[in-house]
Write a protein that holds these residues in place. Structure first.
Motif, PDB file in Angstrom:
ATOM      1  N   SER A 238     -73.572  27.519 112.615  1.00 48.29           N
ATOM      2  CA  SER A 238     -74.993  27.460 112.645  1.00 48.29           C
ATOM      3  C   SER A 238     -75.426  26.246 111.742  1.00 48.29           C
ATOM      4  N   ILE A 239     -74.391  25.767 111.087  1.00 46.83           N
ATOM      5  CA  ILE A 239     -74.805  24.708 109.888  1.00 46.83           C
ATOM      6  C   ILE A 239     -74.227  23.278 110.439  1.00 46.83           C
ATOM      7  N   THR A 240     -72.994  23.371 110.960  1.00 48.37           N
ATOM      8  CA  THR A 240     -72.153  21.985 111.138  1.00 48.37           C
ATOM      9  C   THR A 240     -70.777  22.632 111.952  1.00 48.37           C
ATOM     10  N   LEU A 241     -70.636  21.767 112.941  1.00 44.90           N
ATOM     11  CA  LEU A 241     -69.393  21.799 113.988  1.00 44.90           C
ATOM     12  C   LEU A 241     -68.293  20.672 113.168  1.00 44.90           C
ATOM     13  N   ASP A 242     -68.531  19.994 112.173  1.00 42.41           N
ATOM     14  CA  ASP A 242     -67.543  19.163 111.671  1.00 42.41           C
ATOM     15  C   ASP A 242     -66.405  20.121 110.998  1.00 42.41           C
ATOM     16  N   PRO A 243     -65.071  19.896 111.655  1.00 42.66           N
ATOM     17  CA  PRO A 243     -64.024  20.673 111.276  1.00 42.66           C
ATOM     18  C   PRO A 243     -63.768  20.395 109.637  1.00 42.66           C
ATOM     19  N   ARG A 244     -63.699  19.052 108.972  1.00 41.34           N
ATOM     20  CA  ARG A 244     -63.540  18.961 107.778  1.00 41.34           C
ATOM     21  C   ARG A 244     -64.595  19.698 106.859  1.00 41.34           C
ATOM     22  N   ILE A 245     -65.816  19.667 107.052  1.00 42.17           N
ATOM     23  CA  ILE A 245     -66.821  20.497 106.119  1.00 42.17           C
ATOM     24  C   ILE A 245     -66.752  21.909 106.449  1.00 42.17           C
ATOM     25  N   VAL A 246     -66.684  22.539 107.816  1.00 42.60           N
ATOM     26  CA  VAL A 246     -66.243  23.735 107.970  1.00 42.60           C
ATOM     27  C   VAL A 246     -65.147  24.318 107.026  1.00 42.60           C
ATOM     28  N   TYR A 247     -64.089  23.765 107.157  1.00 40.29           N
ATOM     29  CA  TYR A 247     -62.878  24.195 106.605  1.00 40.29           C
ATOM     30  C   TYR A 247     -62.714  23.903 104.982  1.00 40.29           C
ATOM     31  N   THR A 248     -63.358  22.853 104.618  1.00 31.61           N
ATOM     32  CA  THR A 248     -63.311  22.566 103.073  1.00 31.61           C
ATOM     33  C   THR A 248     -64.350  23.643 102.188  1.00 31.61           C
ATOM     34  N   SER A 249     -65.456  23.862 103.132  1.00 28.73           N
ATOM     35  CA  SER A 249     -66.401  24.788 102.399  1.00 28.73           C
ATOM     36  C   SER A 249     -65.662  26.287 102.314  1.00 28.73           C
ATOM     37  N   ASN A 250     -65.284  26.633 103.367  1.00 23.65           N
ATOM     38  CA  ASN A 250     -64.388  27.777 103.538  1.00 23.65           C
ATOM     39  C   ASN A 250     -63.415  28.001 102.413  1.00 23.65           C
ATOM     40  N   ILE A 251     -62.493  26.990 102.303  1.00 27.58           N
ATOM     41  CA  ILE A 251     -61.232  26.998 101.373  1.00 27.58           C
ATOM     42  C   ILE A 251     -61.966  27.090  99.904  1.00 27.58           C
ATOM     43  N   PHE A 252     -63.164  26.366  99.652  1.00 27.12           N
ATOM     44  CA  PHE A 252     -63.366  26.447  98.193  1.00 27.12           C
ATOM     45  C   PHE A 252     -64.089  27.711  97.764  1.00 27.12           C
ATOM     46  N   ALA A 253     -64.831  28.598  98.930  1.00 25.48           N
ATOM     47  CA  ALA A 253     -65.289  29.611  98.691  1.00 25.48           C
ATOM     48  C   ALA A 253     -64.226  30.730  98.448  1.00 25.48           C
ATOM     49  N   ILE A 254     -63.335  30.404  99.262  1.00 27.93           N
ATOM     50  CA  ILE A 254     -61.934  31.546  99.384  1.00 27.93           C
ATOM     51  C   ILE A 254     -61.124  31.461  97.951  1.00 27.93           C
ATOM     52  N   LEU A 255     -60.976  30.204  97.350  1.00 27.15           N
ATOM     53  CA  LEU A 255     -59.974  30.017  96.015  1.00 27.15           C
ATOM     54  C   LEU A 255     -60.779  30.783  94.875  1.00 27.15           C
ATOM     55  N   GLY A 256     -62.031  31.104  94.881  1.00 28.45           N
ATOM     56  CA  GLY A 256     -62.560  31.714  93.826  1.00 28.45           C
ATOM     57  C   GLY A 256     -62.794  33.249  94.216  1.00 28.45           C
TER      58      GLY A 256
END
Length: 284
Positions: free
Chosen positions: A186-204
């Motif tokens: 709902s925010i973006t379909l850019d795979p780079r943004i979707v994946y990196t935002s996911n990963i930074f959230a997951i790492l914490g």
């Protein structure tokens, strides 16, 4: 891990996400930076409810904190790989069939409503279907074998209950991703943004888990905030059908307001309920 140390590491991971977001701002522009921030905030918000489920899983099986850390480490590593698959697959499907976004929106709204109205009950993890299926594939020992996932007895390979819990955690994350990935769409379909935002959230998440493990009883209304965020992201996807676009700035404002409001409500109403319970005990 102490609550203080876990909280420090949560702040460290958030700081690293903020630094990365600055990099996105300078190299990709303010729009992409807003998209990353939106995806990160949504993922962090939704992960809170997922971590509460982890707490229930570990407490149900009586897993000690020192064993929980190993399961969380492997679980997070698996989540990083699974998210990459979900992101690439999801974006591929959406690029081929754009109308799938409206289905995602409907699913998110239903998920939010279900989370809002369902009563808080402890699931029966010991009779979980996933663990029963695993038991048919490989025999499972009756007790823990330290931090081992597998042991060999009488030349027969056994999985330990710790491995069964790891599988349960991974399947829980898959179910969680079904909500969280469409929400970021709902925010973006850019795979780079979707994946990196996911990963930074997951790492914490591991450190966030140990913080919530101590504080989850004080934030019982956060669940409703997460439910509202799910429903909002679903509405945001559905209104795109009518060519109504909700700006990312507005979306972030609504998400922040809902989460902060749910935390404040938890602090105010939970503390009052505890005080009333304390008075009742004194009277009794």
């Amino acid at each position: 891990m102490s609550t203080k140390k876990a909280l420090i590491w949560v702040l460290v991971w958030m700081g690293l996400a903020g630094i990365f977001n600055l990099g996105v701002y300078f190299y990709m522009g303010p729009q992409k930076a807003l998209e990353f921030l939106g995806g990160y905030v949504i993922e962090q918000s939704l992960s809170i409810d997922n971590l509460f489920l982890f707490i229930l899983v570990f407490s149900s099986f009586g897993i000690k904190p020192q064993h929980q850390r190993r399961v969380l480490n492997y679980g997070i590593a698996g989540a990083v790989i699974l998210r990459l698959i979900f992101v690439l697959l999801g974006i591929k499907i959406v690029s081929m069939f754009h109308w799938v976004l409206y289905i995602f929106g409907f699913v998110l709204i239903i998920s939010g409503i279900k989370m809002m109205i369902n009563k808080e009950e402890n699931p029966d993890f010991e009779n979980n279907k996933i663990i029963k299926v695993l038991g048919k594939i490989i025999p499972i020992t009756d007790k823990l074998e330290g931090e081992k996932f597998f042991v060999r007895k009488n030349k027969i390979l056994y999985a330990t209950p710790l491995f069964a819990i790891l599988i349960l955690i991974e399947f829980t994350d898959i179910i969680f991703a079904i909500d969280s990935i469409p929400a970021i769409f709902s925010i973006t379909l850019d795979p780079r943004i979707v994946y990196t935002s996911n990963i930074f959230a997951i790492l914490g998440l591991r450190n966030m888990y140990f913080v919530l493990g101590k504080l989850h009883e004080k934030f019982e209304y956060v669940k409703y905030g997460v439910a509202l965020i799910l429903a909002f992201t679903g509405v945001k996807l559905l209104v795109e059908f009518f060519e109504i676009h909700i700006p990312i700035g507005w979306s972030l404002g609504i998400i922040f307001t809902v989460m902060i409001g749910s935390v404040i409500a938890s602090v105010l109403f939970t503390s009052k309920s505890h005080q009333e319970q304390g008075k009742e005990k004194k009277i009794a």
